[in-house]
Design a protein around this motif. Sequence first.
Motif, PDB file in Angstrom:
ATOM      1  N   ILE A  63      23.996  14.296  43.463  1.00 31.05           N
ATOM      2  CA  ILE A  63      24.083  13.661  44.777  1.00 31.05           C
ATOM      3  C   ILE A  63      23.069  14.322  45.678  1.00 31.05           C
ATOM      4  O   ILE A  63      23.047  15.545  45.816  1.00 31.05           O
ATOM      5  CB  ILE A  63      25.499  13.801  45.365  1.00 31.05           C
ATOM      6  N   LYS A  64      22.214  13.517  46.279  1.00 34.31           N
ATOM      7  CA  LYS A  64      21.186  14.023  47.173  1.00 34.31           C
ATOM      8  C   LYS A  64      21.488  13.526  48.578  1.00 34.31           C
ATOM      9  O   LYS A  64      21.636  12.328  48.791  1.00 34.31           O
ATOM     10  CB  LYS A  64      19.832  13.489  46.714  1.00 34.31           C
ATOM     11  N   ALA A  65      21.588  14.459  49.514  1.00 31.23           N
ATOM     12  CA  ALA A  65      21.907  14.070  50.891  1.00 31.23           C
ATOM     13  C   ALA A  65      21.536  15.205  51.830  1.00 31.23           C
ATOM     14  O   ALA A  65      21.241  16.318  51.399  1.00 31.23           O
ATOM     15  CB  ALA A  65      23.382  13.749  51.024  1.00 31.23           C
ATOM     16  N   LYS A  66      21.597  14.901  53.104  1.00 30.84           N
ATOM     17  CA  LYS A  66      21.406  15.944  54.107  1.00 30.84           C
ATOM     18  C   LYS A  66      22.696  16.737  54.223  1.00 30.84           C
ATOM     19  O   LYS A  66      23.767  16.258  53.882  1.00 30.84           O
ATOM     20  CB  LYS A  66      21.027  15.318  55.440  1.00 30.84           C
ATOM     21  N   ARG A  67      22.585  17.956  54.701  1.00 31.77           N
ATOM     22  CA  ARG A  67      23.735  18.853  54.723  1.00 31.77           C
ATOM     23  C   ARG A  67      24.924  18.278  55.492  1.00 31.77           C
ATOM     24  O   ARG A  67      26.056  18.332  55.041  1.00 31.77           O
ATOM     25  CB  ARG A  67      23.350  20.192  55.321  1.00 31.77           C
ATOM     26  N   HIS A  68      24.697  17.708  56.646  1.00 27.85           N
ATOM     27  CA  HIS A  68      25.819  17.200  57.441  1.00 27.85           C
ATOM     28  C   HIS A  68      26.401  15.910  56.876  1.00 27.85           C
ATOM     29  O   HIS A  68      27.526  15.557  57.169  1.00 27.85           O
ATOM     30  CB  HIS A  68      25.394  17.006  58.903  1.00 27.85           C
ATOM     31  N   GLU A  69      25.651  15.187  56.040  1.00 28.58           N
ATOM     32  CA  GLU A  69      26.158  13.951  55.433  1.00 28.58           C
ATOM     33  C   GLU A  69      26.878  14.199  54.110  1.00 28.58           C
ATOM     34  O   GLU A  69      27.616  13.343  53.647  1.00 28.58           O
ATOM     35  CB  GLU A  69      25.004  12.987  55.183  1.00 28.58           C
ATOM     36  N   LEU A  70      26.657  15.373  53.527  1.00 28.46           N
ATOM     37  CA  LEU A  70      27.203  15.633  52.195  1.00 28.46           C
ATOM     38  C   LEU A  70      28.722  15.648  52.198  1.00 28.46           C
ATOM     39  O   LEU A  70      29.363  15.071  51.322  1.00 28.46           O
ATOM     40  CB  LEU A  70      26.658  16.963  51.675  1.00 28.46           C
ATOM     41  N   ARG A  71      29.333  16.251  53.175  1.00 31.15           N
ATOM     42  CA  ARG A  71      30.798  16.293  53.251  1.00 31.15           C
ATOM     43  C   ARG A  71      31.374  14.894  53.421  1.00 31.15           C
ATOM     44  O   ARG A  71      32.380  14.538  52.810  1.00 31.15           O
ATOM     45  CB  ARG A  71      31.243  17.185  54.407  1.00 31.15           C
ATOM     46  N   GLN A  72      30.723  14.051  54.205  1.00 31.39           N
ATOM     47  CA  GLN A  72      31.206  12.680  54.402  1.00 31.39           C
ATOM     48  C   GLN A  72      31.108  11.884  53.110  1.00 31.39           C
ATOM     49  O   GLN A  72      31.993  11.094  52.782  1.00 31.39           O
ATOM     50  CB  GLN A  72      30.410  12.000  55.503  1.00 31.39           C
ATOM     51  N   LYS A  73      30.020  12.091  52.348  1.00 32.20           N
ATOM     52  CA  LYS A  73      29.848  11.335  51.106  1.00 32.20           C
ATOM     53  C   LYS A  73      30.874  11.748  50.056  1.00 32.20           C
ATOM     54  O   LYS A  73      31.409  10.905  49.342  1.00 32.20           O
ATOM     55  CB  LYS A  73      28.443  11.528  50.576  1.00 32.20           C
ATOM     56  N   LEU A  74      31.148  13.044  49.956  1.00 29.51           N
ATOM     57  CA  LEU A  74      32.122  13.484  48.959  1.00 29.51           C
ATOM     58  C   LEU A  74      33.521  12.991  49.300  1.00 29.51           C
ATOM     59  O   LEU A  74      34.272  12.600  48.406  1.00 29.51           O
ATOM     60  CB  LEU A  74      32.103  15.002  48.856  1.00 29.51           C
ATOM     61  N   THR A  75      33.890  13.004  50.562  1.00 29.95           N
ATOM     62  CA  THR A  75      35.219  12.489  50.919  1.00 29.95           C
ATOM     63  C   THR A  75      35.283  10.976  50.788  1.00 29.95           C
ATOM     64  O   THR A  75      36.354  10.430  50.527  1.00 29.95           O
ATOM     65  CB  THR A  75      35.595  12.925  52.339  1.00 29.95           C
ATOM     66  N   TYR A  77      33.971   9.351  48.351  1.00 28.20           N
ATOM     67  CA  TYR A  77      34.206   9.121  46.927  1.00 28.20           C
ATOM     68  C   TYR A  77      35.641   9.413  46.548  1.00 28.20           C
ATOM     69  O   TYR A  77      36.075   9.131  45.448  1.00 28.20           O
ATOM     70  CB  TYR A  77      33.290  10.007  46.065  1.00 28.20           C
ATOM     71  N   GLY A  78      36.407  10.042  47.453  1.00 29.17           N
ATOM     72  CA  GLY A  78      37.797  10.334  47.180  1.00 29.17           C
ATOM     73  C   GLY A  78      38.019  11.739  46.651  1.00 29.17           C
ATOM     74  O   GLY A  78      39.083  12.064  46.157  1.00 29.17           O
ATOM     75  N   TRP A  79      37.012  12.606  46.723  1.00 26.62           N
ATOM     76  CA  TRP A  79      37.144  13.971  46.236  1.00 26.62           C
ATOM     77  C   TRP A  79      37.567  14.866  47.387  1.00 26.62           C
ATOM     78  O   TRP A  79      37.147  14.699  48.517  1.00 26.62           O
ATOM     79  CB  TRP A  79      35.831  14.490  45.666  1.00 26.62           C
ATOM     80  N   SER A  80      38.373  15.833  47.100  1.00 25.17           N
ATOM     81  CA  SER A  80      38.784  16.792  48.125  1.00 25.17           C
ATOM     82  C   SER A  80      37.933  18.041  47.995  1.00 25.17           C
ATOM     83  O   SER A  80      37.626  18.487  46.890  1.00 25.17           O
ATOM     84  CB  SER A  80      40.257  17.135  47.975  1.00 25.17           C
ATOM     85  N   LEU A  81      37.541  18.577  49.095  1.00 26.79           N
ATOM     86  CA  LEU A  81      36.746  19.799  49.104  1.00 26.79           C
ATOM     87  C   LEU A  81      37.658  20.986  49.319  1.00 26.79           C
ATOM     88  O   LEU A  81      38.503  20.995  50.196  1.00 26.79           O
ATOM     89  CB  LEU A  81      35.709  19.740  50.240  1.00 26.79           C
ATOM     90  N   ILE A  82      37.489  21.989  48.511  1.00 25.22           N
ATOM     91  CA  ILE A  82      38.337  23.183  48.622  1.00 25.22           C
ATOM     92  C   ILE A  82      37.556  24.266  49.331  1.00 25.22           C
ATOM     93  O   ILE A  82      36.425  24.480  49.151  1.00 25.22           O
ATOM     94  CB  ILE A  82      38.776  23.679  47.217  1.00 25.22           C
TER      95      ILE A  82
END
Length: 82
Positions: A63-75, A77-82
């Motif tokens: 996954i390639k994205a800007k730092r501030h967009e990366l958290r939005q993209k992962l959530t 997709y339905g993934w939880s960030l720990i």
Amino acid sequence: MSTKIRVVLSSFTRPLFESLAPHTRRVGLPETKKIYTVLRSPHTDKKSKEQFETRVQKHVLDIKAKRHELRQKLTSYGWSLI
């Protein structure tokens, strides 16, 4: 500044990749298959057996994205960030 993250998915069913963004690259890894053999009756008919299998499919996502967009993209997709 763009950030690249690599995620390995493993699942028993095929993951849904239709919702992935076009800037995400998917690489398929080999499927692992385990076969379990069980006696149908433990007391009689030792030759009568039943087989079950589990298949685990693995994929690598880049996954390639800007730092501030990366958290939005992962959530998204339905993934939880720990």
